[in-house]
Write an enzyme that holds these catalytic residues in place. Structure first.
Site, PDB file in Angstrom:
ATOM      1  N   ASP A  91      -7.496   5.964  -1.238  1.00 23.00           N
ATOM      2  CA  ASP A  91      -6.784   4.020  -0.493  1.00 23.00           C
ATOM      3  C   ASP A  91      -7.106   3.456  -1.505  1.00 23.00           C
ATOM      4  OD1 ASP A  91      -6.849   2.286   1.358  1.00 23.00           O
ATOM      5  OD2 ASP A  91      -9.127   2.248   1.762  1.00 23.00           O
ATOM      6  N   CYS A  99       0.835  -1.236  -0.389  1.00 24.29           N
ATOM      7  CA  CYS A  99       0.284   0.316  -0.035  1.00 24.29           C
ATOM      8  C   CYS A  99       0.447   0.903  -0.864  1.00 24.29           C
ATOM      9  CB  CYS A  99      -0.702  -0.466   1.349  1.00 24.29           C
ATOM     10  SG  CYS A  99      -0.034  -0.057   3.358  1.00 24.29           S
ATOM     11  N   HIS A 146      -6.019   0.161  -0.640  1.00 25.61           N
ATOM     12  CA  HIS A 146      -5.790  -1.254  -0.487  1.00 25.61           C
ATOM     13  C   HIS A 146      -7.355  -2.251  -1.143  1.00 25.61           C
ATOM     14  CE1 HIS A 146      -4.625   0.397   2.968  1.00 25.61           C
ATOM     15  NE2 HIS A 146      -4.229   0.084   3.177  1.00 25.61           N
TER      16      HIS A 146
END
EC number: 3.4.22.-
Length: 458
Positions: free
Chosen positions: A345, A111, A347
């Protein structure tokens, strides 16, 4: 035979992790983000005021963000288009195997590399397209609801699991198919912008040949003792990005460099030296520079005294975002409203897209919905990024940021400083390295220290 069995077990483990993360983060994707109409929203130096425009209008549900009191703001569509136009780089699966490992996904460990890619991508967007650029098709992206995300994840995992058991090879298909109608651009300028838009994304493709793809970044990380599957902190990623840009031999990238601050200090002469170094002797133009500054916003927890400073940084036209996050998760911070940070994000695990093919689908490289997080939840370890087009731009930016640092420090030592002269003038080892040694001994020591200090990432 035993090795083959081990590989199959590793592949199954990877599929389980990917499926779990996708189901886990689908709940995050479905959650609507609420914005107040009473406070401005700042996104990478651009300000949007969400004010009453038409009480009968409602924000479209597909936008993924909702204005309190169900009142659409005058700049909501402009904000949405601007946000969606930023390049979104997430976990991917089923890409070519990373050399020296059996990994074909970065799910669960990559990430911070992805948030670093997003910051660099924004710097390249500024460099080639400018801050005013937006993707013409941005508002055509549908914000998939959680049910479709989750059901697709379960179906894909089930198919993968069954194929693994039967020994069948999976089909590698893009998560989003190319639109039947390819948008026709009205002029040469729009066509040029679209060419660069695709080119920038292709540099971050998940293949060994992509200049700033995961495979290349991991290769550079090996020089600092990192390998595929390890955790990477924001400071380490800053140095990896610098090396990736230094080693890029693409003609379009010879006019840009990256400078990483040493011990929270930006040495102005070192930056200007980078900007004035040209590959061609007959080229006297300044290079653009992306300045990366690894900092800590406190000890174990983020000090709220730094909130105004972080907001000030994200309000600057020079800012290309922050590689940060909260404990155990890395996010790309790009803006704020009140005391909440706006982020993208990385993820969600998406399918591999082959960016080498003509007209590859762009949809999965643009985030349809902004997310917000309280500043108090931010992990103190982060890397701040700025873009300066030339030497004059750098001097102006350093003056402006220095003023902001003095105001925010409140008689305390500032987060970082701009100092005249070279690092060698202050008895620091120069960061110049030769081709055989990508990281100097001094850099390796700093990277090792950063690695032990920074938070652990999923």
């Amino acid at each position: 035979m035993e090795a083959t069995g081990t590989d199959e077990v590793d592949k199954l483990k990877t599929k389980f992790v990917s499926a779990w993360n996708n189901m886990k983060y689908s709940w995050v994707l479905k959650t609507k983000t609420y914005f107040s109409r009473n406070s401005p929203v700042l996104l990478l130096g651009k300000c949007y005021h969400f004010k009453y425009e038409d009480e009968n209008k409602l924000l479209p549900a597909r936008s993924g963000c909702t204005i309190e009191d169900h009142v659409i703001a005058g700049n909501v569509e402009e904000f949405r288009k601007d946000f969606i136009s930023r390049i979104w780089l997430t976990y991917r699966e089923e890409f070519p195997q990373i050399e020296g490992s059996a990994l074909t996904t970065d799910c669960g460990w990559g990430c911070t590399l992805r948030t670093g890619q997003m910051l660099l991508a924004q710097g390249l967007v500024l460099h080639f397209l400018g801050r005013a650029w937006t993707w013409p098709d941005a508002l055509n992206i549908e914000n998939s609801d959680s049910e479709s995300w989750t059901s697709n994840t379960v179906k894909k995992f089930t198919a993968s699991f069954e194929a693994s058991l039967s020994g069948e090879r999976e089909l590698k298909t893009p998560a989003v198919s190319q639109k039947e109608t390819i948008r026709r651009y009205s002029g040469d300028h729009e066509m040029r912008n679209e060419i660069y838009h695709r080119k920038i994304i292709s540099w971050f493709g998940d293949s060994p040949l992509a200049l700033f793809g995961l495979h290349q970044l991991i290769e550079y990380g090996k020089k600092s003792g990192k390998k595929a599957g390890d955790w990477y902190g924001p400071a380490v990623v800053a140095h990896i990005l610098r090396k990736a840009v230094e080693e890029a031999r693409h003609p379009d990238l010879q006019g840009i460099a990256i400078y990483v601050a040493q011990d929270c200090t930006v040495y102005s002469s070192d930056v200007i030296d980078k900007q004035c170094t040209s590959m061609a002797s007959d080229n006297t133009d300044d290079k653009a520079v992306i300045i990366l500054i690894p900092v800590r916003l406190g000890g174990e927890r983020t000090n709220t005294d730094y909130l105004d400073f972080v907001k000030g940084i994200l309000s600057l036209e020079y800012c290309v975002g922050i590689i940060g996050g909260k404990p155990k998760q890395s996010y790309y911070f790009a803006g704020f409203q009140d005391d909440s940070l706006i982020y993208m994000d990385p993820h969600y695990c998406q399918s591999f897209v082959d960016v080498s093919i003509k007209d590859f689908p762009l949809e999965t490289f643009h985030c349809p919905s902004p997310k917000k997080m309280s500043f108090r939840k931010m992990d103190p370890s982060c890397t701040i990024g700025f873009y300066c087009r030339n030497v004059q731009d750098f001097k102006r930016a350093s003056e402006e940021i220095t003023k902001m640092l003095k105001i925010s420090s409140k008689e305390k030592y500032p987060l970082f400083t701009f100092v005249n002269g070279h690092s060698r003038d202050y008895d620091f080892t120069s960061t110049t390295t030769n081709e055989e040694e990508l990281f100097s001994e001094d850099e390796k020591k700093r990277l090792k220290r950063f690695s032990t200090e920074e938070f652990v990432l999923l």
